[in-house]
Design an enzyme around this catalytic site. Sequence first.
Site, mmCIF file in Angstrom:
data_model
loop_
_atom_site.group_PDB
_atom_site.id
_atom_site.type_symbol
_atom_site.label_atom_id
_atom_site.label_comp_id
_atom_site.label_asym_id
_atom_site.label_seq_id
_atom_site.Cartn_x
_atom_site.Cartn_y
_atom_site.Cartn_z
ATOM 1 N N GLU A 144 0.803 -1.223 0.000
ATOM 2 C CA GLU A 144 0.000 0.000 0.000
ATOM 3 C C GLU A 144 0.838 1.276 0.000
ATOM 4 O O GLU A 144 0.911 2.001 1.003
ATOM 5 C CB GLU A 144 -0.966 0.014 1.193
ATOM 6 N N GLU A 315 -6.810 -7.517 -0.557
ATOM 7 C CA GLU A 315 -7.329 -7.557 0.815
ATOM 8 C C GLU A 315 -8.812 -7.215 0.759
ATOM 9 O O GLU A 315 -9.178 -6.141 0.286
ATOM 10 C CB GLU A 315 -6.598 -6.540 1.705
HETATM 11 C C1 GAL Z 1 -4.591 -2.345 4.914
HETATM 12 C C2 GAL Z 1 -3.173 -2.896 5.093
HETATM 13 C C3 GAL Z 1 -3.160 -4.138 5.949
HETATM 14 C C4 GAL Z 1 -4.007 -3.926 7.165
HETATM 15 C C5 GAL Z 1 -5.397 -3.586 6.742
HETATM 16 C C6 GAL Z 1 -6.355 -3.429 7.884
HETATM 17 O O1 GAL Z 1 -4.559 -0.992 4.668
HETATM 18 O O2 GAL Z 1 -2.597 -3.202 3.844
HETATM 19 O O3 GAL Z 1 -1.832 -4.420 6.312
HETATM 20 O O4 GAL Z 1 -3.461 -2.925 7.941
HETATM 21 O O5 GAL Z 1 -5.381 -2.388 6.038
HETATM 22 O O6 GAL Z 1 -7.643 -3.083 7.446
#
Ligand code: GAL
Length: 633
Positions: A144, A315
């Site tokens: 990110e 994610e």
């Molecule tokens: C994203 C990040 C992850 C985790 C997640 C939590 O922004 O890539 O590592 O922190 O959020 O929602």
Amino acid sequence: MKRTLGVCYYPEHWPEDLWEQDAADMVAAGLTWVRIGEFAWARMEAEAGVLTWDWLDRAIAILGAAGLKVVLGTPTATPPRWMVDKHPDMLAVDAHGQTRKFGSRRHYDFSHMGYREESRRIAQLMAERYGKNLHVAAWQIDNEYDCHDTTLSYSDAAKRGFQDWLAQKYQSTAALNRAWGNVFWSMDYDTFDQIELPNLTVTEPNHPHQLAFRRYSSDQVIAYNKVQADAIRAQTDAPLIHNYMGRITTFDHWKVGADLDIASWDSYPIGFLSDRLEGTEKEKLKFLRQGHPDNQAFHHDLYRAVGRGRMWVMEQQPGPVNWAPYNPAPLPGMARLWAWEAFAHGAETVCYFRWRQAPFAQEQMHAGLLRPDRAPAPALAEARQVADEFAAMPDVGTAQAPVALVFDYESAWAWDVQPQGADFEMFRLAFAAYRALRRAGLSIDILPPDVADLSAYKLVLAPGLMTLSDNLRAALTTFEGIALVGPRTDTKTEELAIPDVMGPDLPNVDVTVALTESLPPKSKIKLQGGGRFLHWFEHLEGTASVHLSTKDGQPAIMGEDHIRYLAGWPDDATFDRIIGGLCDALDIETFALPDGLRIRDTDTHRFVFNYAPKAQRWGDVIVPAAGVYWEEL
Ligand code: GAL
């Protein structure tokens, strides 16, 4: 295209004797992919130069033996403490001049060449070790970019890098002074090393100075990503991926994407709704447990284009997150709906974040597919359901959309630097246009600003482009559909100045933005036949035909058959009316969708998603709240 599911996993967070069971449970849940490694630098290299791979060898072997494919992440978003001792000046500095400390993550400066080399080194070491490993089927570089506002840094490293970048771009300070209009407040420079970063000035720094720094900073992200990409590519044929974020415009994703094979993004619909999107309190309550019905779709379409057709969700929110002001749980069904929506927009893979909720550290309140005590959390069964449904669903491909929206990062920087009205922001404007297209039931492609061919589209929207690229202008010259450009399109030079012949410069359309006004909330410009502009209104001149006027007789849309200029920022109902009229003229089928229902066409199917908190009707079909329905086209 074959769809798959996956999950993000942190073997280093758990006792090793859990790994085998975890791997077996992932397979039993219907998962194909497991992403690991992206925060584990301190476990890989506890001291500078002392590499410990055996635990990672075993983790990959166990996951692979269970039948999972590994996405291996480079751990460069979390440099260990010793790194900061080795390179004390690698920490980023915020706009107030404060150094950002160690103790969380992303504590590095993209301009720091020592850290860039460390990042290349660890990426190369990992690639040498795992590049040919049969279980490692994809790579994620870093994690990110820009998360926690980390693209811009006002450090010494950034200052040196910026001065060098300026010297290369402008060659002489005389040229730079001219380009920036530095005569204005006696801001001329004699040497490049006099040029500071554009922060901590008495009042606003000169706009082209700020825009140059935004361009420079984006270039550092691109270069930083590329050194890792090159190091890994030398050792493997597996695809390289980065996980982008929602509503982040601080670096040029088109350019980062050009060095990678797949664009992925991290989708947290409920977190984004409360944390990152405008909306009335009423709307936010209605979609509290579903997320905004167009936000996920926008980013799927954007990143499908950034990935040149290859897109993943790396994610996917499974339950409450920890980082938004308020963190409600999704409606039952949403973890399934979000996955199917991603697939309908062309995603190859959706990975849930994360396997098991961590009982410790910053994200201990963030749900996973399992609870901290290893019992299933609600999203696990929904993931399983999606995996089962793949079997019932033939492979679907991405259809040619009838409409397109052009999206440009440089323009986002330009309007950040020079908003002119407090509510003017590029993402917000582009998203307003996109939402109107979606409310009409359209499937949409998002295009880069240098797109050279529009012939596949009937309707193209290009709001807020600082300049028109030569490619786009040429494509518009022969365009046979209707392009609706504006507001605020092609009214500036590359240096954010007003051109000698005032814009826009549209092929065969005589229209000029003669004066611009921005409006506070609740103030509006009423339009003839109903509707209104908010936030922004441009006074147009020229001989082009007037297609819509304001109530007091000023042009609101001017242009000729194929290109029209929109003079303001329509509110939602007005956008609906404008898009509806254009679609009618172009013979594009639109739909009157019930509230919260959205559709997306693939080449074989129409998918219907119900984001509303209650059942909605699609023809004869009742789609339950958080429900998904599909039919063959
Ligand atoms: C994203 C990040 C992850 C985790 C997640 C939590 O922004 O890539 O590592 O922190 O959020 O929602």
